[in-house]
Structure formats: structure tokens, C-alpha cells
Design an enzyme around this catalytic site. Structure first.
Site, PDB file in Angstrom:
ATOM      1  N   HIS A 144       0.819  -1.214   0.000  1.00 32.91           N
ATOM      2  CA  HIS A 144       0.000   0.000   0.000  1.00 32.91           C
ATOM      3  C   HIS A 144       0.853   1.264   0.000  1.00 32.91           C
ATOM      4  O   HIS A 144       1.789   1.368   0.795  1.00 32.91           O
ATOM      5  CB  HIS A 144      -0.898   0.050   1.243  1.00 32.91           C
ATOM      6  CG  HIS A 144      -1.769  -1.146   1.414  1.00 32.91           C
ATOM      7  ND1 HIS A 144      -2.016  -1.721   2.640  1.00 32.91           N
ATOM      8  CD2 HIS A 144      -2.444  -1.882   0.508  1.00 32.91           C
ATOM      9  CE1 HIS A 144      -2.814  -2.756   2.480  1.00 32.91           C
ATOM     10  NE2 HIS A 144      -3.081  -2.879   1.193  1.00 32.91           N
ATOM     11  N   HIS A 171       5.608   5.761  -0.316  1.00 33.61           N
ATOM     12  CA  HIS A 171       6.453   4.573  -0.268  1.00 33.61           C
ATOM     13  C   HIS A 171       5.612   3.342   0.062  1.00 33.61           C
ATOM     14  O   HIS A 171       4.446   3.465   0.446  1.00 33.61           O
ATOM     15  CB  HIS A 171       7.537   4.736   0.803  1.00 33.61           C
ATOM     16  CG  HIS A 171       6.970   4.893   2.173  1.00 33.61           C
ATOM     17  ND1 HIS A 171       6.566   6.113   2.685  1.00 33.61           N
ATOM     18  CD2 HIS A 171       6.696   3.977   3.143  1.00 33.61           C
ATOM     19  CE1 HIS A 171       6.085   5.950   3.905  1.00 33.61           C
ATOM     20  NE2 HIS A 171       6.149   4.655   4.203  1.00 33.61           N
TER      21      HIS A 171
END
Length: 286
Positions: free
Chosen positions: A138, A227
Site C-alpha cells: 500500500h 512509499h
């Protein structure tokens, strides 16, 4: 999430008590009224609202020394808005090799979400690629926060209004980075987006922030650094983990030192509330 939030709990324990003995009525000349047998109490499961926290939103499990980021309150639901990411098959072998070497240098690393010790799973290359690198990752577009049941429909509707149509774009994960969560109780090994895809993700974060603001929810970090995280450790091991990453990167062939780790295609935005997921946008091909 440059100090990550997670969400990623303790269940409330129930105390047992003996039922009180009913008082005996005093003698009376009137005929006794018939006794009514009380119904048994409903199952505990019926008293727990569906999709409530119920221990679902932890900073990973207590068995690994994790602590809840915010307290469990009955009727609260964990809200997380994110871009799903899958690592293509081609770079998995190189990534697996990198993680294997890193696990020897830094003990106490766990695979994110599945919470398996990295040094155990690295003994089987197939499991390392499938379990540690073959799942959904995610990119967070907002903080993971608790919301009340009456806010759910409004939050989902507004997210869809602001992010209804998104054009497909490429995302380059080009840098290994180490992050700490807000209270410095967990350290994360992550792959950061610093070039291709950064502008598009930043705009999406701004849209999510607007929805959060309208619902009095805390906005994302002022300087977001998108990230995905692949491993974590308990406590603040920022220095040792960062040093190990730099050492392994220096040991690689010079030509590959600055290349992109892997590239993924943007495939949509999802919102998870409790244990239910909502599709937020339709992706348009350019």
C-alpha cells in the site's frame, strides 16, 4: 508516512460474575403469580458492530511487541486510503536476495502485515518471494485514523467525488529508505517514490487531505514521501538498519546502484474502513 502511521490491540477482557440469588417474597395469602424464566443473554458476537476495530487496526500484533496506535473505542472504525501495489515478478529475485542479506545483518526484522520473522522466511527462496514480496502493498494517501459509523458514507462519497476519474500512470520505486512511526516504537524498511509518479500521488494526497479536513480528521504529513514498506522491527533501529542498507547497496555493481528498484502501474485507489473495502476511482487509460 515518513514517520509511519499504522494502524497498523488488545481486546477488552470481560469479567465474570455470579448471578445474584433472587430474594424470596414474604409469605402472602394471595395466590402466587406464575414464575417467568428469563431468556438467556444474546451471543457476544451480536453485541459487536460489524466492521468495528475489534482488534483489526493495530500496529502489527502484540505477539511481536506491537502497540495500538490509537485506543479501541466501541463503534470506531479504522479508515485507511491507499493505492494498492503489486511487485512484478521480474524484480522479485533481486529483491529477495537483498532481503536475505539484510536479515543476516539486522536481526529482529519481520515481514510487514504477515509478521513472520524475516530470518526464518529467507531460508526458503520460494516462500520469501511469495509471502514477503508476492502480496498487496500500500502507498498510503492519508493517515490511518478512527472514524465514527455516521461518518462512513460521507467520507466514501466525498473521496469518490474528488478522485472519481484518475488517469493511469507509472510509479517508480527508486530508493531504499528507513522510516520511523510517530512514537518511534517501530522502524520500517521501505521503497520510496522519488521521481516518476510522485507528482500524481502528491495531488491525490492533497485531495484526501481535503476530505479529512471536512470531517475534522488529522491531515497527512506536510512533506509526504510516498512509499511501500516490506519489513519492520520493534523499537528505533534507524541507525543500524540504515547502515546495513547502505552497506548492501555499496556492495552491488556500480551500474545498478542508482537504478530504479522496480516500476509499477497505477491501478486505482481504495479505502478500507474496518474490514470493508471501497473502490474510490475509475482508472482511465491515456
Amino acid at each position: 508516512m515518513e514517520a509511519l502511521i499504522a494502524s497498523y490491540g488488545d481486546e477488552s477482557s470481560e469479567s465474570d460474575s455470579e448471578p445474584a440469588t433472587p430474594c424470596q417474597p414474604p409469605p402472602s395469602s394471595t395466590p402466587p403469580t406464575p414464575e417467568f424464566t428469563p431468556l438467556p443473554p444474546p451471543p457476544v458476537s451480536l453485541l459487536i458492530p460489524p466492521n468495528s476495530f475489534g482488534g483489526l487496526d493495530f500496529s502489527p500484533g502484540e505477539q511481536s511487541g506491537r502497540v495500538r496506535t490509537f485506543p479501541h473505542i466501541e463503534g470506531n472504525y479504522a479508515l485507511h486510503v491507499f493505492i494498492p501495489v503489486y511487485i512484478p515478478s521480474t524484480p522479485k529475485k533481486e529483491l529477495a536476495l537483498f532481503l536475505k542479506k539484510l536479515s543476516r545483518l539486522v536481526p529482529g526484522l519481520y515481514v510487514v502485515d504477515v509478521d513472520i520473522p524475516l530470518d526464518i522466511i529467507t531460508k526458503d527462496d520460494n516462500k520469501l518471494e511469495q509471502v514477503a514480496l508476492g502480496r498487496e502493498f500500500h502507498i498510503s494517501l492519508g493517515r490511518t485514523v478512527p472514524i465514527r459509523v455516521h461518518q462512513i458514507d460521507s467520507v466514501v462519497t466525498m473521496l469518490r467525488q474528488k478522485l472519481q476519474f484518475q488517469r493511469r500512470y507509472w510509479i517508480d520505486f527508486s530508493k531504499w529508505e528507513v522510516f520511523l512511526n510517530d512514537d518511534r516504537t517501530r522502524t520500517f524498511l521501505s521503497m520510496e517514490v522519488t521521481t516518476t509518479g510522485l507528482a500524481e500521488i502528491t495531488k491525490q494526497i492533497q485531495a484526501v487531505n481535503e476530505v479529512y479536513k471536512l470531517h475534522n480528521l488529522p491531515e497527512f504529513y506536510k512533506d509526504p514521501r510516498p512509499h511501500i514498506s516490506v519489513a519492520w522491527a520493534s523499537g528505533d533501529i534507524n541507525h543500524s538498519l540504515r547502515s546495513a542498507v547502505q552497506e548492501e547497496r555499496r556492495g552491488m555493481v556500480g551500474a545498478s546502484l542508482h537504478k530504479c528498484i522496480f516500476t509499477s502501474k497505477f491501478g486505482g485507489i481504495e479505502c478500507r474502513i474496518g474490514n470493508k473495502e471501497y473502490k474510490i476511482c475509475k482508472v482511465l487509460d491515456k
